[in-house]
Every structure is written in structure tokens, then in C-alpha cells.
Design an enzyme around this catalytic site. Structure first.
Site, PDB file in Angstrom:
ATOM      1  N   ARG A   1      -3.548  19.934  14.863  1.00  0.00           N
ATOM      2  CA  ARG A   1      -2.298  20.341  14.196  1.00  0.00           C
ATOM      3  C   ARG A   1      -2.107  21.854  14.293  1.00  0.00           C
ATOM      4  O   ARG A   1      -0.994  22.344  14.461  1.00  0.00           O
ATOM      5  CB  ARG A   1      -2.331  19.903  12.719  1.00  0.00           C
ATOM      6  CG  ARG A   1      -2.133  18.403  12.536  1.00  0.00           C
ATOM      7  CD  ARG A   1      -2.499  17.960  11.140  1.00  0.00           C
ATOM      8  NE  ARG A   1      -1.743  18.656  10.121  1.00  0.00           N
ATOM      9  CZ  ARG A   1      -2.196  18.917   8.890  1.00  0.00           C
ATOM     10  NH1 ARG A   1      -3.407  18.540   8.523  1.00  0.00           N
ATOM     11  NH2 ARG A   1      -1.445  19.531   8.025  1.00  0.00           N
TER      12      ARG A   1
ATOM     13  N   SER B   1      -4.799  15.087   4.632  1.00  0.00           N
ATOM     14  CA  SER B   1      -5.900  15.986   4.962  1.00  0.00           C
ATOM     15  C   SER B   1      -6.641  16.425   3.689  1.00  0.00           C
ATOM     16  O   SER B   1      -7.868  16.304   3.591  1.00  0.00           O
ATOM     17  CB  SER B   1      -5.329  17.202   5.700  1.00  0.00           C
ATOM     18  OG  SER B   1      -6.256  18.234   5.786  1.00  0.00           O
TER      19      SER B   1
ATOM     20  N   ASP C   1     -10.387  14.387   9.941  1.00  0.00           N
ATOM     21  CA  ASP C   1      -9.592  15.562   9.560  1.00  0.00           C
ATOM     22  C   ASP C   1     -10.003  16.777  10.373  1.00  0.00           C
ATOM     23  O   ASP C   1      -9.153  17.595  10.730  1.00  0.00           O
ATOM     24  CB  ASP C   1      -9.724  15.858   8.063  1.00  0.00           C
ATOM     25  CG  ASP C   1      -8.839  17.031   7.676  1.00  0.00           C
ATOM     26  OD1 ASP C   1      -7.608  16.900   7.833  1.00  0.00           O
ATOM     27  OD2 ASP C   1      -9.360  18.087   7.276  1.00  0.00           O
TER      28      ASP C   1
ATOM     29  N   LYS D   1     -10.434  14.522   1.902  1.00  0.00           N
ATOM     30  CA  LYS D   1     -11.647  15.320   1.693  1.00  0.00           C
ATOM     31  C   LYS D   1     -12.038  15.330   0.212  1.00  0.00           C
ATOM     32  O   LYS D   1     -13.206  15.283  -0.136  1.00  0.00           O
ATOM     33  CB  LYS D   1     -11.429  16.737   2.212  1.00  0.00           C
ATOM     34  CG  LYS D   1     -11.396  16.802   3.732  1.00  0.00           C
ATOM     35  CD  LYS D   1     -11.107  18.179   4.264  1.00  0.00           C
ATOM     36  CE  LYS D   1      -9.690  18.623   4.071  1.00  0.00           C
ATOM     37  NZ  LYS D   1      -9.245  19.774   4.817  1.00  0.00           N
TER      38      LYS D   1
END
Ligand code: URA
Length: 436
Positions: free
Chosen positions: A168, A183, A161, A187
Site C-alpha cells: 500500500r 490493518s 499486514d 494487529k
């Protein structure tokens, strides 16, 4: 397998297999697939989307790119909350000790202020001595002692990520529901929670500006999280105006203390109670949200939640006495008073403009490496819907220096809309999505 074929398949609207997604993610993390091909694939996903199976595979593959927190051997239930980010959103500081007081274990990994949105770690670090970079051993130890611990994401958690989010950011592919879902969820799952409550903000101060977009993200988080075997609740809440009356790092610690003392602002308490009550339901500590809210109220009324907050501050190196000593006083000397220009009502206080003004003042930052200040921000006297007279104090602004206050002034003035009639208050909790 060739990256070009996978990009082409997604470009033409095809469904990618788990193996194809794994080929791209592993190749990118290891450096065998170049950024230009991953960028191109991200743009194809941005336009063509992903179904829930693809999104769940992407999330799990990203999760596997790094380490996960090991909470085994500790007594649960482990439940956490994640907010998609807002202005004046200090809910985590109140929710974690309240949930812990009700028997939930909260393994909270938070972020920092970025752009117009605030960050829990920056708020906590405004308490003298408070440290947020915990080792896994400390994280486990503090959760077992106080019921919760507050730390940041290490570089070992979901490294895929870290690389993808940065890419991104510079390829205009952030605003994609499946990419945001993978994303955020990768996490959160990495921190070891069994159940998660997502506060998906909607409105000018939020990442998702409309309720429809917020609903699409909440649905995606709930369905993808469930596909990964987690119990998930998505709560859509309003972020048109800042939450509560204080915005700023130590100012938000102060307002959190107010909440834990039982005198928090109504909008902030409503969101906090609702999210915490869902955590209790997801963790099996309450049968219904109403029963959960009742338990949360008792945790505050008994003083137990405040006790746990103080215990956590001391446990993470913070000076509880110094914190209370600074309460009501930790204010920069660079001040602006915003006065009401005409009698009537406050029509709106635009959270986005306040958040952006906060970056000038030193509350937040535009680049991750920039510093933030503890003693700056906003104290609102009145909010949308309130009757006002000409000359009334609308809010006091504190900046890191005089130039920052001057730079923020036009945005702050533009954030207030004045009206002749009271505007209808929109609900703060807009919608709840869950299969629980
Ligand atoms: N926050 C994240 O962590 N990831 C996104 O993609 C968007 C917001």
C-alpha cells in the site's frame, strides 16, 4: 476462482464474498497471486470502498494469516488502547500503569516512530537497558505480575499486514478507511485484548487531517471491531499542536514521569484520563467515564501507578536509578533556542511541522531501518493561546548534531504562528463513539 474476476467485481463497485477475499489474501501471502494483481485490487478498494461485512471478513482473514498471543489462563479483563499516531503522544506510557493500577490487564503491542509521528517502543528504549522484544512467555509473565507489558509486533503476528502495508505504501493506497481498519484492528485483536479503546487523532499532526475523516475511521473501527465480538470505543482527539510540552524519546519519558507524579500538563492529562477511563468502562471496572476518571486520579495520587511503571521498567531490563539520574539532564549539546519575534500571542504550534523537524533532529525516522536518538527533541515553554513578549523563549530544540539543527530550523520557525489576539482553544477530546 480467478483474481482478475475479483478485481473486476470490486472495480465495478460489487460486494466481495468472504471466499473471494480469502482467495486474494491467502494467495498473496503464499505467493500464488502476484503483486501487480493485489495492487490493482487495493486501488479498486481505495476507490470503491468496502462495507462493514467485507471489512470484518478482511480483518479476520488477515488476523488468521499469523499467530495470536495466548493469554489464556491469566486473569483479565484484558483491555488495550491504540492511537493512530501523533506528535508528543506519550499517553501509552502513562495510561498502561494507571489502567493496571485500576485492575485492568494491558497487553500492549506498540510501534516505532515513522515519518512525523513518534513511537512508544523508541521512547521506552531511551531508558537505559529497557528491552521491548518480549517472548510470549515474558509477555504473559510480566502482565500477570505488573498488570501490563510493553512489546513490539513480531513477524509472526499478522504477516498479511506486513506484506499488504508495504505494498500500500508504494501504490498510494494507504489512505483507505477499510484498509486502515483491517490493518490496525487485525494487529490489535492478535495481541489478545477483549476490549479496545482507539484514540483517533485529527488535525495537521494526524493521519486523518479533518474531524470528518477521523470520524469515518473511528466509526469503521468501532463497527468492525464489534462485528469481531470485541467491545470497542473510538475517541477522536485533537492533534493540531503537540501533546504536552516535551517531544522526543527520553524527553517524553520525563513528561510521562511528571504525569505519574501528578504534575502532567493539562492537555495530556485530559486525553490520558479520558482514554484510560474508557478502558475501565470497557473492562467492567467503572460504570461511567466519570467514575473511571476518579479511579485514575486516585491511582496517580496514591503513587500506585508510578510504582507499577517503575516495576515494569525494571522487569523489562531498564535501570530505574539511571532513568531518574538522567531526568532533566539527558540533552544533546546541539541546541537551538527559539525566541518570540514580537509581542502578542502564540496563534498555533503546528504539530506536523514539529514532527517533520523532529525527523531531522533524530527523534524520528523516515525509513524503518534508520536509528533514532534518545536525547534530542523539543522542550516547549509556551503553547497556542499563551501571551508572549518579544524575546521570550518559545522552545528549546536539541538535535543529534549541528547540521540536523540547521536543517530543522526553517520548519520549526514555520511551525509557530504569532497573533495579536488569543485564539479560541479547540477542545482536545472532540467526540466519542461507542455502543457500550
Ligand atoms: N497504521 C497501521 O498500522 N495501518 C494502517 O493502515 C495505517 C496506520
Amino acid at each position: 476462482m480467478r483474481a482478475t474476476d475479483i478485481i473486476m467485481k470490486k472495480r465495478d463497485g460489487g460486494e466481495l464474498s468472504r471466499e473471494e477475499i480469502a482467495f486474494l489474501i491467502d494467495g498473496y501471502v503464499k505467493g500464488s497471486i502476484p503483486e501487480y494483481q493485489v495492487s490493482s485490487w487495493l486501488m479498486a478498494v481505495f476507490f470503491r470502498g468496502m462495507n462493514f461485512r467485507e471489512t470484518a471478513d478482511l480483518t479476520e482473514l488477515m488476523l488468521r494469516s499469523g499467530k495470536t498471543m495466548n493469554l489464556s489462563g491469566l486473569a483479565g479483563p484484558f483491555v488495550d488502547k491504540h492511537s493512530t499516531g501523533g506528535v508528543g503522544d506519550k499517553v501509552s506510557l502513562v495510561l498502561a500503569p494507571v489502567a493496571a493500577a485500576c485492575g485492568i490487564r494491558v497487553p500492549m503491542m506498540s510501534g516505532r516512530a515513522l515519518g512525523h509521528t513518534g513511537g512508544t517502543l523508541d521512547k521506552l528504549e531511551s531508558i537505559p537497558g529497557y528491552k521491548t522484544g518480549l517472548s510470549e512467555a515474558q509477555f504473559r509473565d510480566f502482565i500477570s505480575k505488573d498488570g501490563f507489558a510493553m512489546t513490539g509486533q513480531t513477524s509472526e503476528i499478522v504477516p498479511a499486514d506486513k506484506k499488504l502495508y508495504a505494498l500500500r505504501d508504494v501504490t498510494a493506497t494507504v489512505e483507505s478507511v477499510p484498509l486502515i481498519t483491517a490493518s490496525i484492528l487485525s494487529k490489535k485483536v492478535a495481541e489478545g485484548a477483549e476490549a479496545l479503546v482507539f484514540d483517533v487523532k485529527s488535525g495537521p499532526g494526524a493521519f486523518m487531517k479533518t474531524v470528518e475523516d477521523a470520524e469515518r475511521l473511528a466509526n469503521s473501527l468501532v463497527k468492525t471491531g464489534e462485528a469481531l465480538g470485541k467491545r470497542i470505543v473510538g475517541v477522536i482527539t485533537d492533534m493540531s499542536e503537540p501533546l504536552g510540552f516535551k517531544v522526543g524519546n527520553f524527553l517524553e519519558v520525563e513528561e510521562s514521569i511528571d504525569c505519574l507524579r501528578g504534575s502532567g500538563p493539562a492537555d495530556l492529562m485530559e486525553v490520558t484520563y479520558r482514554l484510560t477511563a474508557w478502558m475501565l468502562v470497557a473492562g467492567g471496572k467503572a460504570k461511567t467515564v466519570e467514575e473511571g476518571i476518579d479511579a485514575c486520579r486516585k491511582a496517580i495520587a496514591s503513587g500506585r501507578a508510578l510504582q507499577l511503571f517503575e516495576a515494569n521498567v525494571a522487569r523489562q531490563g531498564g535501570d530505574v536509578k539511571a532513568m531518574y539520574g538522567l531526568y532533566g539532564k539527558h540533552r544533546s549539546a546541539h541546541v537551538l533556542e527559539v525566541r518570540v519575534p514580537r509581542p502578542g500571542f502564540i496563534g498555533a504550534v503546528d504539530a506536523y511541522k514539529i514532527g517533520c523537524a523532529g525527523v531531522y533532529l533524530g527523534v524520528g525516522r523516515n525509513r524503518t531501518e534508520d536509528p533514532v536518538w534518545p536525547d534530542v527533541g523539543f522542550v516547549f515553554e509556551r503553547k497556542a493561546g499563551d501571551r508572549v513578549e518579544k524575546g521570550d523563549l518559545a522552545c528549546t530544540v536539541y538535535g543529534k548534531d549541528d547540521a540536523s539543527v540547521e536543517a530543522a530550523r526553517p520548519l520549526i520557525e514555520a511551525a509557530f504562528a504569532w497573533s495579536d489576539a488569543p485564539s479560541a482553544k479547540s477542545p482536545i477530546v472532540i467526540k466519542e463513539i461507542t455502543a457500550l
